[in-house]
Design a protein around this motif. Structure first.
Motif, PDB file in Angstrom:
ATOM      1  N   GLN A 193     154.422 -70.638 -30.677  1.00 41.16           N
ATOM      2  CA  GLN A 193     154.821 -69.605 -31.643  1.00 41.16           C
ATOM      3  C   GLN A 193     154.081 -69.721 -32.972  1.00 41.16           C
ATOM      4  O   GLN A 193     154.397 -69.022 -33.926  1.00 41.16           O
ATOM      5  CB  GLN A 193     156.328 -69.658 -31.895  1.00 41.16           C
ATOM      6  CG  GLN A 193     157.164 -69.017 -30.811  1.00 41.16           C
ATOM      7  CD  GLN A 193     156.922 -67.509 -30.714  1.00 41.16           C
ATOM      8  OE1 GLN A 193     157.190 -66.753 -31.633  1.00 41.16           O
ATOM      9  NE2 GLN A 193     156.402 -67.079 -29.573  1.00 41.16           N
ATOM     10  N   GLN A 194     153.082 -70.579 -33.041  1.00 42.48           N
ATOM     11  CA  GLN A 194     152.303 -70.687 -34.272  1.00 42.48           C
ATOM     12  C   GLN A 194     151.557 -69.376 -34.533  1.00 42.48           C
ATOM     13  O   GLN A 194     150.884 -68.853 -33.650  1.00 42.48           O
ATOM     14  CB  GLN A 194     151.290 -71.834 -34.162  1.00 42.48           C
ATOM     15  CG  GLN A 194     151.917 -73.215 -34.131  1.00 42.48           C
ATOM     16  CD  GLN A 194     150.900 -74.300 -33.830  1.00 42.48           C
ATOM     17  OE1 GLN A 194     149.822 -74.013 -33.318  1.00 42.48           O
ATOM     18  NE2 GLN A 194     151.234 -75.530 -34.160  1.00 42.48           N
ATOM     19  N   PRO A 195     151.645 -68.824 -35.742  1.00 34.20           N
ATOM     20  CA  PRO A 195     150.951 -67.573 -36.043  1.00 34.20           C
ATOM     21  C   PRO A 195     149.431 -67.743 -35.995  1.00 34.20           C
ATOM     22  O   PRO A 195     148.888 -68.763 -36.410  1.00 34.20           O
ATOM     23  CB  PRO A 195     151.410 -67.243 -37.474  1.00 34.20           C
ATOM     24  CG  PRO A 195     152.670 -68.013 -37.664  1.00 34.20           C
ATOM     25  CD  PRO A 195     152.497 -69.272 -36.867  1.00 34.20           C
ATOM     26  N   ILE A 196     148.765 -66.740 -35.457  1.00 30.53           N
ATOM     27  CA  ILE A 196     147.308 -66.675 -35.474  1.00 30.53           C
ATOM     28  C   ILE A 196     146.913 -65.289 -35.977  1.00 30.53           C
ATOM     29  O   ILE A 196     147.722 -64.353 -35.953  1.00 30.53           O
ATOM     30  CB  ILE A 196     146.682 -66.948 -34.088  1.00 30.53           C
ATOM     31  CG1 ILE A 196     147.186 -65.932 -33.052  1.00 30.53           C
ATOM     32  CG2 ILE A 196     146.996 -68.381 -33.631  1.00 30.53           C
ATOM     33  CD1 ILE A 196     146.534 -66.073 -31.681  1.00 30.53           C
ATOM     34  N   SER A 197     145.670 -65.140 -36.422  1.00 35.26           N
ATOM     35  CA  SER A 197     145.252 -63.844 -36.947  1.00 35.26           C
ATOM     36  C   SER A 197     144.993 -62.837 -35.838  1.00 35.26           C
ATOM     37  O   SER A 197     145.055 -61.633 -36.060  1.00 35.26           O
ATOM     38  CB  SER A 197     144.006 -64.010 -37.821  1.00 35.26           C
ATOM     39  OG  SER A 197     142.881 -64.362 -37.024  1.00 35.26           O
ATOM     40  N   PHE A 198     144.695 -63.289 -34.626  1.00 29.44           N
ATOM     41  CA  PHE A 198     144.378 -62.408 -33.509  1.00 29.44           C
ATOM     42  C   PHE A 198     145.537 -61.449 -33.244  1.00 29.44           C
ATOM     43  O   PHE A 198     146.639 -61.865 -32.881  1.00 29.44           O
ATOM     44  CB  PHE A 198     144.084 -63.238 -32.253  1.00 29.44           C
ATOM     45  CG  PHE A 198     143.800 -62.419 -31.030  1.00 29.44           C
ATOM     46  CD1 PHE A 198     142.576 -61.806 -30.857  1.00 29.44           C
ATOM     47  CD2 PHE A 198     144.764 -62.265 -30.040  1.00 29.44           C
ATOM     48  CE1 PHE A 198     142.310 -61.049 -29.727  1.00 29.44           C
ATOM     49  CE2 PHE A 198     144.508 -61.518 -28.906  1.00 29.44           C
ATOM     50  CZ  PHE A 198     143.285 -60.906 -28.753  1.00 29.44           C
ATOM     51  N   ARG A 199     145.311 -60.182 -33.465  1.00 25.72           N
ATOM     52  CA  ARG A 199     146.301 -59.124 -33.291  1.00 25.72           C
ATOM     53  C   ARG A 199     147.586 -59.369 -34.095  1.00 25.72           C
ATOM     54  O   ARG A 199     148.635 -58.816 -33.771  1.00 25.72           O
ATOM     55  CB  ARG A 199     146.663 -58.931 -31.811  1.00 25.72           C
ATOM     56  CG  ARG A 199     145.512 -58.533 -30.922  1.00 25.72           C
ATOM     57  CD  ARG A 199     145.975 -58.246 -29.506  1.00 25.72           C
ATOM     58  NE  ARG A 199     144.864 -58.081 -28.609  1.00 25.72           N
ATOM     59  CZ  ARG A 199     144.145 -56.975 -28.455  1.00 25.72           C
ATOM     60  NH1 ARG A 199     144.447 -55.907 -29.148  1.00 25.72           N
ATOM     61  NH2 ARG A 199     143.126 -56.941 -27.609  1.00 25.72           N
ATOM     62  N   GLY A 200     147.525 -60.231 -35.117  1.00 21.95           N
ATOM     63  CA  GLY A 200     148.713 -60.547 -35.889  1.00 21.95           C
ATOM     64  C   GLY A 200     149.792 -61.203 -35.045  1.00 21.95           C
ATOM     65  O   GLY A 200     150.989 -61.060 -35.317  1.00 21.95           O
ATOM     66  N   GLY A 201     149.374 -61.969 -34.027  1.00 23.80           N
ATOM     67  CA  GLY A 201     150.321 -62.536 -33.083  1.00 23.80           C
ATOM     68  C   GLY A 201     150.501 -64.028 -33.246  1.00 23.80           C
ATOM     69  O   GLY A 201     150.353 -64.591 -34.331  1.00 23.80           O
ATOM     70  N   PRO A 241     143.023 -51.526 -26.086  1.00 20.90           N
ATOM     71  CA  PRO A 241     143.518 -52.033 -27.373  1.00 20.90           C
ATOM     72  C   PRO A 241     142.692 -53.217 -27.851  1.00 20.90           C
ATOM     73  O   PRO A 241     142.647 -54.263 -27.210  1.00 20.90           O
ATOM     74  CB  PRO A 241     144.961 -52.447 -27.069  1.00 20.90           C
ATOM     75  CG  PRO A 241     145.000 -52.645 -25.591  1.00 20.90           C
ATOM     76  CD  PRO A 241     144.003 -51.706 -25.010  1.00 20.90           C
ATOM     77  N   ALA A 242     141.991 -53.043 -28.946  1.00 21.68           N
ATOM     78  CA  ALA A 242     141.031 -54.045 -29.412  1.00 21.68           C
ATOM     79  C   ALA A 242     141.507 -54.716 -30.683  1.00 21.68           C
ATOM     80  O   ALA A 242     142.220 -54.128 -31.487  1.00 21.68           O
ATOM     81  CB  ALA A 242     139.666 -53.403 -29.641  1.00 21.68           C
ATOM     82  N   ALA A 243     141.066 -55.958 -30.853  1.00 20.22           N
ATOM     83  CA  ALA A 243     141.467 -56.728 -32.030  1.00 20.22           C
ATOM     84  C   ALA A 243     140.499 -56.539 -33.194  1.00 20.22           C
ATOM     85  O   ALA A 243     140.905 -56.523 -34.354  1.00 20.22           O
ATOM     86  CB  ALA A 243     141.546 -58.220 -31.690  1.00 20.22           C
ATOM     87  N   VAL A 244     139.218 -56.393 -32.900  1.00 16.83           N
ATOM     88  CA  VAL A 244     138.227 -56.309 -33.973  1.00 16.83           C
ATOM     89  C   VAL A 244     137.437 -55.010 -33.950  1.00 16.83           C
ATOM     90  O   VAL A 244     136.847 -54.630 -34.951  1.00 16.83           O
ATOM     91  CB  VAL A 244     137.247 -57.504 -33.916  1.00 16.83           C
ATOM     92  CG1 VAL A 244     137.950 -58.776 -34.305  1.00 16.83           C
ATOM     93  CG2 VAL A 244     136.622 -57.647 -32.527  1.00 16.83           C
ATOM     94  N   ALA A 245     137.401 -54.335 -32.809  1.00 18.27           N
ATOM     95  CA  ALA A 245     136.677 -53.073 -32.677  1.00 18.27           C
ATOM     96  C   ALA A 245     136.906 -52.599 -31.251  1.00 18.27           C
ATOM     97  O   ALA A 245     137.418 -53.344 -30.427  1.00 18.27           O
ATOM     98  CB  ALA A 245     135.189 -53.260 -32.945  1.00 18.27           C
ATOM     99  N   PRO A 246     136.517 -51.361 -30.913  1.00 17.80           N
ATOM    100  CA  PRO A 246     136.685 -50.897 -29.537  1.00 17.80           C
ATOM    101  C   PRO A 246     136.062 -51.883 -28.558  1.00 17.80           C
ATOM    102  O   PRO A 246     134.896 -52.265 -28.689  1.00 17.80           O
ATOM    103  CB  PRO A 246     135.944 -49.546 -29.531  1.00 17.80           C
ATOM    104  CG  PRO A 246     136.085 -49.065 -30.931  1.00 17.80           C
ATOM    105  CD  PRO A 246     135.979 -50.318 -31.783  1.00 17.80           C
ATOM    106  N   ALA A 247     136.845 -52.322 -27.550  1.00 16.55           N
ATOM    107  CA  ALA A 247     136.389 -53.353 -26.609  1.00 16.55           C
ATOM    108  C   ALA A 247     135.493 -52.737 -25.544  1.00 16.55           C
ATOM    109  O   ALA A 247     135.508 -51.542 -25.291  1.00 16.55           O
ATOM    110  CB  ALA A 247     137.597 -54.024 -25.946  1.00 16.55           C
TER     111      ALA A 247
END
Length: 251
Positions: free
Chosen positions: A125-133, A244-250
């Motif tokens: 459950q540690q927060p990461i920046s990837f998709r705000g997850g 659904p992309a994290a940084v740009a269209p995948a």
């Protein structure tokens, strides 16, 4: 639907990494330059991407362990693309070394979370920046990357090899591709139907489990033709929104 726990996810990650490593080990230099299943990408591009996303996700967890977050790729999407282009032309031996090191790093990062629950205050459950997850979301992402891109290498492990838990995960994750106002009733052969989307306009999509998952993922179904119906009439397969992309269209 299969309930994915951290323990099961770790098993799937190790299994997928073993498959990718095994495939990479068989490649010679001419194989690296051959086209992949992704338009415009060679197998070298796919391998460079696998190494890049594995290192990037490992870094997410390494920072999370210190209570910090960091962007997925240095330089964002442009940095990601430049790194792939620079590494794509490497030799087979260089790709093997890069992929092996990246897989060891990311597996080590997730293995270090073992023993903590998905709902616990730390670990998965540690927060990461990837998709705000959180770390668990990162694990699911790497699972997707390894399994799907193993198929993209075009070496005989197409979507027909995807297991049921993975296909069911894609049904859930890729529900974001259902256009607004629509819902899809997915009808995998001999399995219960799954509804994704919440709109009023319904389309049923039937076929083999792996073919439906491949279509949702933008890949070519391999076991037979899919069929779509709306109001009991045959129709074309419905339009899908972008991945659904994290940084740009995948890709």
């Amino acid at each position: 639907m299969t309930v994915m726990t951290p323990e099961k996810l770790l098993e799937e990650l190790h299994r997928a990494a073993d498959i990718v490593a095994g495939m990479t080990a068989t490649l010679a230099d001419p194989d690296i330059k051959a086209p992949s299943e992704l338009p415009g990408w060679s197998r070298g591009h796919v391998l460079a991407h696998i190494a890049g996303i594995s290192n990037a996700m490992a870094r997410q967890l390494e920072y999370a362990a210190r209570g910090e977050t960091i962007e997925l790729y240095d330089g964002g999407y442009e940095g990601r693309s430049q790194a792939i282009e620079m590494a794509a032309g490497h030799s087979a031996a260089e790709h093997r070394a890069d992929v092996s090191a990246a897989l060891a790093r990311v597996l080590g990062a997730f293995d270090s979370l073992e023993g903590t629950g998905r709902s616990g205050p730390a670990g998965w459950q540690q927060p990461i920046s990837f998709r705000g997850g959180v770390a668990f979301d990162g694990g699911l992402a790497i699972w997707r990357e390894l399994v799907i891109h193993a198929s993209d290498l075009g070496m005989g492990r197409g979507p027909e090899t995807w297991n049921r838990p993975f296909c069911e995960h894609l049904f859930d994750f890729l529900s974001a591709r259902v256009p607004e106002g629509q819902r899809f009733i997915l009808q995998p052969l001999a399995l219960p139907p799954v509804t994704i989307g919440s709109g009023a306009q319904s389309t049923a999509v039937g076929g083999m489990l792996t073919d439906i998952a491949a279509w949702l993922a933008g890949r070519t179904p391999t076991l037979g033709s899919l069929r779509a119906t709306a109001a009991a009439d045959g129709v074309d397969l419905p339009h899908l929104e972008p991945w659904p992309a994290a940084v740009a269209p995948a890709r």
